[in-house]
Design a protein around this motif. Structure first.
Motif, PDB file in Angstrom:
ATOM      1  N   ILE A 152       7.417 -25.954 -12.645  1.00 49.71           N
ATOM      2  CA  ILE A 152       8.321 -27.164 -13.226  1.00 49.71           C
ATOM      3  C   ILE A 152       9.115 -26.664 -14.409  1.00 49.71           C
ATOM      4  CG2 ILE A 152       8.338 -29.312 -14.173  1.00 49.71           C
ATOM      5  CD1 ILE A 152       7.011 -29.187 -11.426  1.00 49.71           C
TER       6      ILE A 152
ATOM      7  N   GLN B   8      12.001 -32.687 -13.465  1.00 46.49           N
ATOM      8  CA  GLN B   8      11.092 -32.334 -12.464  1.00 46.49           C
ATOM      9  C   GLN B   8       9.651 -32.879 -12.980  1.00 46.49           C
ATOM     10  OE1 GLN B   8      11.651 -28.087 -12.324  1.00 46.49           O
ATOM     11  NE2 GLN B   8      13.278 -28.208 -10.775  1.00 46.49           N
ATOM     12  N   SER B   9       9.447 -32.897 -14.248  1.00 52.72           N
ATOM     13  CA  SER B   9       8.078 -33.228 -14.828  1.00 52.72           C
ATOM     14  C   SER B   9       7.958 -34.907 -14.458  1.00 52.72           C
ATOM     15  CB  SER B   9       8.185 -33.171 -16.238  1.00 52.72           C
ATOM     16  OG  SER B   9       8.125 -31.862 -16.649  1.00 52.72           O
ATOM     17  N   LYS B  10       8.922 -35.577 -14.552  1.00 52.98           N
ATOM     18  CA  LYS B  10       8.927 -36.934 -14.103  1.00 52.98           C
ATOM     19  C   LYS B  10       8.686 -37.245 -12.819  1.00 52.98           C
ATOM     20  CE  LYS B  10      12.209 -38.639 -17.818  1.00 52.98           C
ATOM     21  NZ  LYS B  10      13.363 -39.049 -18.042  1.00 52.98           N
TER      22      LYS B  10
ATOM     23  N   GLU C 147       5.053 -36.575 -12.251  1.00 52.62           N
ATOM     24  CA  GLU C 147       4.242 -38.073 -12.798  1.00 52.62           C
ATOM     25  C   GLU C 147       4.214 -39.107 -11.784  1.00 52.62           C
ATOM     26  OE1 GLU C 147       2.261 -38.066 -15.633  1.00 52.62           O
ATOM     27  OE2 GLU C 147       2.867 -35.967 -15.421  1.00 52.62           O
TER      28      GLU C 147
ATOM     29  N   GLU D 257       1.425 -28.359 -17.844  1.00 52.92           N
ATOM     30  CA  GLU D 257       2.730 -29.031 -18.020  1.00 52.92           C
ATOM     31  C   GLU D 257       3.768 -28.389 -17.119  1.00 52.92           C
ATOM     32  OE1 GLU D 257       5.748 -29.463 -21.841  1.00 52.92           O
ATOM     33  OE2 GLU D 257       3.670 -28.705 -22.171  1.00 52.92           O
ATOM     34  N   ARG D 258       3.749 -27.212 -16.918  1.00 53.42           N
ATOM     35  CA  ARG D 258       4.528 -26.380 -15.877  1.00 53.42           C
ATOM     36  C   ARG D 258       4.017 -25.862 -14.845  1.00 53.42           C
ATOM     37  NH1 ARG D 258       9.610 -26.548 -17.763  1.00 53.42           N
ATOM     38  NH2 ARG D 258       9.993 -26.766 -20.275  1.00 53.42           N
TER      39      ARG D 258
ATOM     40  N   HIS E  28       1.341 -26.596 -11.562  1.00 53.92           N
ATOM     41  CA  HIS E  28       0.249 -27.438 -11.134  1.00 53.92           C
ATOM     42  C   HIS E  28      -0.035 -26.975  -9.672  1.00 53.92           C
ATOM     43  CE1 HIS E  28       1.640 -30.720 -13.807  1.00 53.92           C
ATOM     44  NE2 HIS E  28       2.792 -30.306 -13.634  1.00 53.92           N
TER      45      HIS E  28
ATOM     46  N   TYR F 265      -4.198 -28.734 -21.887  1.00 55.82           N
ATOM     47  CA  TYR F 265      -3.603 -30.126 -21.580  1.00 55.82           C
ATOM     48  C   TYR F 265      -4.460 -31.060 -22.667  1.00 55.82           C
ATOM     49  CZ  TYR F 265      -7.339 -29.746 -17.968  1.00 55.82           C
ATOM     50  OH  TYR F 265      -8.470 -29.607 -17.416  1.00 55.82           O
TER      51      TYR F 265
END
Length: 415
Positions: free
Chosen positions: A34, A39-41, A44, A59-60, A62, A352
């Motif tokens: 990410i 892109q994060s949204k 989510e 966070e970046r 996954h 996290y």
């Protein structure tokens, strides 16, 4: 856009009483990188869909367990969102099958060239107790939801030692943790290395090799990727609670846990809703005046994580000491020569936000002022299905880390 049930449909069928073992034929491990807020949204929104299982959720970065059918649907969406992705494992079932063959070929010997069943681990512990009656004392903290004893051992060579409490396999699928824990027990009792003899004989060790007993057995017998406990929830299709979100410390934080029973980080109906967690709390509370350090073995990612987990901006008053001890452990791991690099710092700032964890509970509520979660190998190439060839190197690195941790904790007055 609606997605089919995918991964969790299989889990649901298993939880509803079907006898067959869950299979992941042609399921992929997909890594997503990410790079932007948009892109994060998107990620989510993706988390809210029941068709995906997030194995690593940083966070970046996954890691996603996904069926071929769901990947076919997701691929164009990732392309539209311009999210860089790559397949880490093309067919996770092949690795699970290879692992199962090695586990079943146990015979009478117990070693660290393969993973072992719960029954085999208990036989190992029974042997340890029988062979070292002068220094090993068994204990039971309570029973699991399914009625199994949660067993531990105390290793004490002389009176007056300060103690370290160590719990392993709180998450069922993290098999490398109990493998490493049993190796460490064996070293404490049988190694002739003077540095190991020092930490064995001058610290009291309270060790639970397999904490999440029901979940661990389920991961061997029914579903290799199972994480949680096995107690039913309000959703009959989604049993189990994340035991490492069930402790009574910042328990209801929505950012650090989930209120959805189908999520991997479901915190439970209430603090200590899981009998395993309540039993652990009661036992550690009863001995807390003798405990200087609390440790939890996890995987994966290669982290040494200290409190706090609930906040990225708050830090313990002795955080500098925690960093100093973690740095010593980090250096000791590097010195083993495998090139394994860990990151260290508070859980929330380095990895996290995670609320309701055992290590934070020990620090916040039991006043045990040094605590770490060790997230073992690897960084995602294999993740929870870490090939058994990694067991011994991971064990050796961990023993070195424990030696450094004890030495530094003593120098700072915690032991």
């Amino acid at each position: 856009m609606r997605f089919s049930l995918g991964v969790l449909l299989v889990l649901y069928l298993c939880s509803c009483g079907y006898a067959q073992k869950v299979r992941y034929d042609n399921y992929k491990i997909l890594n997503l990188n990410i790079q932007s807020l948009e892109q994060s949204k998107f990620i989510e929104k993706l988390k809210g869909l029941s068709s995906f299982s997030f194995l690593k959720n940083i966070e970046r970065n996954h890691d996603l367990l996904i069926s071929p059918r769901e990947l076919k649907k997701l691929a164009p969406m990732l392309k539209t969102a311009n999210i860089t992705n790559k397949i880490l494992i093309d067919n996770i079932q092949e690795i699970i099958d290879e692992e199962e063959v090695k586990t079943k070929a146990e015979g009478d010997s117990f070693g660290w060239d393969r993973y072992h069943s719960y029954e085999s681990i208990q036989k190992f512990i029974d042997g340890i107790i029988e062979d070292h009656k002068d220094v090993v004392t068994p204990f039971i903290i309570g029973k699991s939801y399914e009625g199994r004893d949660i067993r531990g051992i105390k290793i004490s060579y002389k009176p007056g030692n300060r103690g370290i409490f160590l719990e392993s396999n709180i998450h069922a699928r993290e098999w490398i943790t109990s493998a490493t824990c049993t190796f460490f027990i064996n070293e404490l009792l049988n190694s002739k290395n003077p540095e190991i003899r020092n930490i064995a004989e001058n610290v009291d060790w309270y060790i639970i090799p397999v904490f999440n007993v029901d979940g661990f057995i389920h991961s061997h017998e029914k579903d290799r990727m199972w994480r949680k406990t096995r107690q039913p929830t309000t959703n009959p299709k989604c049993p189990g609670t994340d035991p490492n979100r069930n402790f009574d410390t910042h328990w209801s934080s929505d950012e650090g846990s989930s209120g959805n029973p189908c999520d991997e980080t479901f915190r439970g109906a209430a603090p200590f809703s899981e009998p395993e967690c309540k039993a652990l709390s009661d036992y550690v509370r009863s001995i807390k005046d003798n405990i200087g350090v609390y440790l939890a073995y996890h995987s994966y990612g290669q982290y040494i994580l200290s409190p706090y987990g609930h906040s990225k901006t708050e830090f313990p008053e002795n955080y500098d000491d925690m960093l100093q001890i973690a740095k010593a452990s980090y250096d000791a791991i590097l010195d083993q020569g495998y090139g394994t690099k860990y990151r260290y710092g508070s859980t929330a700032s380095v990895l996290y936000v995670a609320s309701g964890s055992s290590v934070d509970y020990a620090y916040n509520e039991l006043d045990i002022k040094i605590g770490y979660t060790f997230e073992f190998r690897d960084q995602g190439r294999y993740g929870f299905v870490l090939p058994s060839i990694n067991i011994l190197p991971n064990c050796q690195e961990t023993v070195a880390a424990m030696i450094a941790l004890v030495k530094e904790s003593k120098s700072l007055g915690y032991l």
